[in-house]
Write an enzyme that holds these catalytic residues in place. Structure first.
Site, PDB file in Angstrom:
ATOM      1  N   GLY A  45     -28.060 -64.185  86.360  1.00  0.00           N
ATOM      2  CA  GLY A  45     -28.485 -63.307  87.437  1.00  0.00           C
ATOM      3  C   GLY A  45     -29.180 -62.087  86.864  1.00  0.00           C
ATOM      4  CD  GLN A  50     -29.211 -56.488  85.120  1.00  0.00           C
ATOM      5  OE1 GLN A  50     -29.149 -57.273  86.059  1.00  0.00           O
ATOM      6  NE2 GLN A  50     -28.639 -56.720  83.953  1.00  0.00           N
ATOM      7  CB  CYS A  99     -23.934 -57.403  81.877  1.00  0.00           C
ATOM      8  SG  CYS A  99     -25.183 -56.471  82.757  1.00  0.00           S
ATOM      9  CG  LEU A 100     -29.172 -60.891  81.123  1.00  0.00           C
ATOM     10  CD1 LEU A 100     -30.384 -61.291  81.948  1.00  0.00           C
ATOM     11  CD2 LEU A 100     -29.120 -61.689  79.822  1.00  0.00           C
ATOM     12  CG  HIS A 141     -22.363 -58.932  87.429  1.00  0.00           C
ATOM     13  ND1 HIS A 141     -21.546 -58.705  86.345  1.00  0.00           N
ATOM     14  CD2 HIS A 141     -23.619 -58.628  87.009  1.00  0.00           C
ATOM     15  CE1 HIS A 141     -22.282 -58.270  85.329  1.00  0.00           C
ATOM     16  NE2 HIS A 141     -23.536 -58.231  85.701  1.00  0.00           N
ATOM     17  CD  GLU A 142     -26.871 -59.833  88.614  1.00  0.00           C
ATOM     18  OE1 GLU A 142     -27.540 -58.775  88.483  1.00  0.00           O
ATOM     19  OE2 GLU A 142     -26.459 -60.471  87.635  1.00  0.00           O
ATOM     20  CG  HIS A 145     -26.526 -54.613  87.763  1.00  0.00           C
ATOM     21  ND1 HIS A 145     -26.423 -53.735  86.710  1.00  0.00           N
ATOM     22  CD2 HIS A 145     -26.168 -55.824  87.275  1.00  0.00           C
ATOM     23  CE1 HIS A 145     -26.016 -54.375  85.636  1.00  0.00           C
ATOM     24  NE2 HIS A 145     -25.847 -55.652  85.949  1.00  0.00           N
TER      25      HIS A 145
END
Length: 174
Positions: A45, A50, A99-100, A141-142, A145
């Site tokens: 995701g 991000q 996480c990226l 999670h997203e 963000h």
């Protein structure tokens, strides 16, 4: 186009993303770039913040197992969510997250087991989806963000302090 990932502790990750008001080619380009970026970085995701864009846009593509442990994320399986809102949630579940924006860090995080999310697709059509599996975790999670939060904020005080110490050390070494 693959975009650069914003890495913790970049202050942009704290921004509360703005609602999308115009569903146009620029939005479609952002979504396409986000897909390419997510794939290039082996993610599941990605939120627009991000890649440095503070708009309430996220994508998720849960990998499909194809054979012999190989996985694929066909573009047509990408869930594109614009202005997502969690309208229902219940239960709790712990799940290991990464996480990226915090590469190489994986921790158990407690989240709602079941969620229902309303959102708009790339054309501006209202949609709803609910899940009680990995997709539910990924959506939460997203969406975090988009609200200026990263998953490590959900860790206990001691785990968070340990993470911060190790992360600073790693940043100095690189």
């Amino acid at each position: 186009m693959v975009r650069e990932i914003v890495v913790y502790p970049d202050k942009r990750l704290k921004l509360i993303s703005k609602e999308v008001e115009v569903f146009n080619g620029a939005l479609h380009d952002l979504l396409d770039d986000m897909y390419e970026t997510m794939r290039a970085k082996n993610g599941v995701g990605l939120a627009a913040i991000q890649v440095g864009v503070d708009q309430r846009v996220l994508i998720i593509n849960v990998p499909l197992e194809i054979e012999d442990g190989e996985h694929d994320q066909p573009k047509e399986n990408t869930l594109e969510m614009i202005n997502p809102v969690i309208v229902e949630k219940d239960g709790t579940e712990k799940f290991q997250e990464g996480c990226l924006s915090i590469p190489g860090v994986y921790e158990d995080v407690e989240r709602a087991k079941h969620v229902k999310v309303e959102y708009f697709d790339r054309e501006g059509n209202k949609q709803a989806i609910e899940d009680d599996g990995f997709l539910a975790v990924a959506m939460q999670h997203e969406i975090d963000h988009l609200d200026g939060k990263v998953f490590i904020e959900k860790l206990s005080y001691i785990k968070r302090k340990k993470f911060e110490k190790e992360w600073k050390k790693r940043q100095k070494e690189s």
